[in-house]
Write an enzyme that holds these catalytic residues in place. Structure first.
Site, PDB file in Angstrom:
ATOM      1  N   ARG A 104     -31.085 -45.699  40.188  1.00  0.00           N
ATOM      2  CA  ARG A 104     -30.659 -46.684  41.624  1.00  0.00           C
ATOM      3  C   ARG A 104     -29.258 -47.163  40.939  1.00  0.00           C
ATOM      4  O   ARG A 104     -28.316 -46.423  40.507  1.00  0.00           O
ATOM      5  CB  ARG A 104     -31.027 -48.006  40.016  1.00  0.00           C
ATOM      6  CG  ARG A 104     -31.776 -48.691  39.788  1.00  0.00           C
ATOM      7  CD  ARG A 104     -31.618 -50.760  39.623  1.00  0.00           C
ATOM      8  NE  ARG A 104     -30.537 -50.991  38.044  1.00  0.00           N
ATOM      9  CZ  ARG A 104     -30.551 -51.947  37.938  1.00  0.00           C
ATOM     10  NH1 ARG A 104     -31.087 -53.021  38.255  1.00  0.00           N
ATOM     11  NH2 ARG A 104     -29.535 -52.041  37.536  1.00  0.00           N
ATOM     12  N   THR A 108     -24.845 -50.580  44.795  1.00  0.00           N
ATOM     13  CA  THR A 108     -26.043 -51.306  45.196  1.00  0.00           C
ATOM     14  C   THR A 108     -26.984 -51.569  44.522  1.00  0.00           C
ATOM     15  O   THR A 108     -27.908 -52.360  45.141  1.00  0.00           O
ATOM     16  CB  THR A 108     -25.906 -50.691  46.676  1.00  0.00           C
ATOM     17  OG1 THR A 108     -27.454 -49.196  46.182  1.00  0.00           O
ATOM     18  CG2 THR A 108     -25.533 -50.294  47.657  1.00  0.00           C
ATOM     19  N   ASP A 200     -29.358 -50.585  28.597  1.00  0.00           N
ATOM     20  CA  ASP A 200     -30.738 -49.625  29.864  1.00  0.00           C
ATOM     21  C   ASP A 200     -31.674 -48.864  28.615  1.00  0.00           C
ATOM     22  O   ASP A 200     -31.580 -48.293  27.513  1.00  0.00           O
ATOM     23  CB  ASP A 200     -29.235 -48.921  29.985  1.00  0.00           C
ATOM     24  CG  ASP A 200     -29.570 -47.464  30.809  1.00  0.00           C
ATOM     25  OD1 ASP A 200     -30.880 -47.228  30.726  1.00  0.00           O
ATOM     26  OD2 ASP A 200     -28.909 -48.085  32.243  1.00  0.00           O
ATOM     27  N   ASP A 203     -30.756 -44.973  28.913  1.00  0.00           N
ATOM     28  CA  ASP A 203     -29.964 -43.769  27.998  1.00  0.00           C
ATOM     29  C   ASP A 203     -30.372 -44.458  25.972  1.00  0.00           C
ATOM     30  O   ASP A 203     -30.066 -43.755  25.624  1.00  0.00           O
ATOM     31  CB  ASP A 203     -28.973 -45.348  28.239  1.00  0.00           C
ATOM     32  CG  ASP A 203     -27.412 -44.942  29.148  1.00  0.00           C
ATOM     33  OD1 ASP A 203     -28.155 -43.688  29.995  1.00  0.00           O
ATOM     34  OD2 ASP A 203     -27.366 -45.662  30.496  1.00  0.00           O
TER      35      ASP A 203
END
Ligand code: PRP
Ligand code: URA
Length: 209
Positions: A104, A108, A200, A203
């Site tokens: 991603r 945006t 995340d 991560d």
């Protein structure tokens, strides 16, 4: 119309709660994701076709169900989808694995494809796209579009945690695809992260932040 399957089970719920906890370390997070993926696999494969085969038990010969010969492809969306592969492979060692790399764009929030590698003949197989997070749905919609453009017709999507917005986006763009999730959370925050979510996923799996 594809269905949304929310797989609720006390073991899955309890393990997911531990994954959500910010104090959970990467090794434990990875182990839990693998365990939940295996447990979800039980439901994802529920409609796999069987045929009967004649088997000799120690007592007699009789007909019993076995899986019908078929070609099954697990497709993780890189990176975080990798965390779901081992659990599913444990359940389906006969499955093949293809990879789609999407990231991603942090501004945006739109996905960008950087890798695509599939086993030969996968277009005719049952394809299971796996990714722990379904947030805006952009990554999943892109992955499904990529696979369909190359000829896949039998695709299911498997996520750990979804936002309602992601579910709606996938259902609007790919109404034929069944979606399997362990939880649908409340919403997205201003950074398009799932709330309450688990942060995340990439991560936390790979310890990159
Ligand atoms: C995360 C996640 C999904 C995507 C979900 O990947 O693993 O692929 O975001 O968001 P979306 O539904 O809004 O598209 P990310 O782009 O962070 O890449 P990573 O797995 O390499 O960390
Ligand atoms: N990607 C993640 O890893 N987590 C989110 O909450 C949203 C996108």
């Amino acid at each position: 119309m594809g269905s949304l399957h929310v797989i609720t089970h006390p073991l899955i719920e309890a393990k997911l709660t531990r994954m959500r906890d910010r104090r959970t370390s990467s090794p434990e997070f990875r182990a839990l994701l693998k365990e939940i993926s295996l447990l979800m696999g039980y439901e994802i494969t529920r409609d796999f076709p069987t045929k009967t085969e004649s088997i000799e038990t120690p007592l007699c010969r009789a007909d019993f169900p076995v899986l019908k010969d078929g070609f099954f492809t697990i497709v993780p969306i890189l990176r975080a989808g990798l965390g779901m592969v081992d659990g599913l492979l444990e359940l389906m060692p006969f499955a093949h694995v293809g990879h789609i790399g999407l990231v991603r764009n942090e501004e945006t929030h739109l996905p960008e494809e950087y890798y695509y590698k599939m086993p030969e003949g996968y277009e005719q197989s049952v394809v299971m796209v796996v990714d722990p997070m379904l947030a805006t749905g952009g990554s999943a919609v892109d992955a499904l579009t990529s696979l369909k453009r190359r000829g896949c017709t039998n695709i299911r999507l498997v996520n750990l945690v979804a936002a309602p917005q992601g579910v709606d986006a996938v259902r609007a763009a790919h109404p034929d695809v069944d979606i399997y999730v362990a939880a649908v959370d409340e919403t997205l925050d201003e950074n398009a992260y799932i709330v309450p979510g688990l942060g995340d996923a990439g991560d936390r799996i790979f310890g990159t932040r």
